[in-house]
Write a protein that holds these residues in place. Structure first.
Motif: not given
Length: 211
Positions: A194-206
């Motif tokens: 999620a912190a990577d500025p190169a790629h958007p990411h919405e955390p996925h729950p386990r």
């Protein structure tokens, strides 16, 4: 639709029977020990890297110090983890004999997981993970390493958790130890992605494992 980082992987535990099946060398290893950070670890990595480059020359396409010994201030098993990229891990004749001549012992062969091979080195003790140029796992390792280097809170949480579980029981198998910390590692990866500025990411729950 939520954004998903290209390096994301769903939560899962290692199948210990499957792990045993891909071990080429089943020589028993010492129980898992988590020790305080050692400022000598980067120098030990440099020794391993020099051996790899001396053995393979320009067949080394990339080599990285990864794992907890690559993160200053992080408790770790006293084993230097290295990711080595060669042109084709499946073409073992092109690289394995020279690494064996340099003292590395093939312990794991996993053709179904990005053609991964793992070799064990000594003095310093090291795990050399061999992948090909298109593998995603080395990129995941670097992202995770760099996140822990940059995030003191996550680094401290990971270090204290590893020390606690290693002190609570004796792990004869490193993969069993990895399973016991897999849930936290997944959550840390989610924050790193999620912190990577190169790629958007919405955390996925386990979908499994402890909270």
């Amino acid at each position: 639709m939520s954004a998903t980082h290209p390096l994301w992987r769903p939560f899962e535990l290692a199948d210990l029977d499957a792990v045993a099946a891909v071990r080429v060398d089943a020589t028993p290893q010492p129980p898992v020990e988590v020790v305080a950070p050692d400022p000598a670890w980067p120098d030990q990595y440099a020794v391993v890297e020099r051996r790899l480059r001396a053995a393979l020359g320009d067949r080394v396409l990339a080599v990285q110090h990864v794992g907890s010994t690559a993160v200053p201030g992080l408790p770790a098993k006293p084993v230097i983890d290295v990711d080595l990229v060669v042109a084709d891990p499946a073409d073992e004749a092109a690289w394995l004999p020279d690494l064996e001549a340099a003292g590395f012992v093939l312990r794991v062969r996993e053709p179904d997981w990005e053609e991964h091979r793992m070799l064990r080195g000594a003095d310093p003790v090291s795990n050399v993970h061999v992948f090909g140029p298109g593998a995603t796992e080395p990129r995941r390792h670097v992202l995770f390493r760099d996140h822990l280097r940059a995030d003191p809170a996550d680094r401290a949480a990971y270090g204290s958790f590893k020390q606690r579980i290693a002190s609570e029981r004796s792990f004869a198998d490193a993969m069993d130890y990895n399973n016991h910390k897999a849930a936290l590692v997944y959550d840390l990866y989610e924050r790193a992605l999620a912190a990577d500025p190169a790629h958007p990411h919405e955390p996925h729950p386990r979908t499994a494992g402890p909270s």
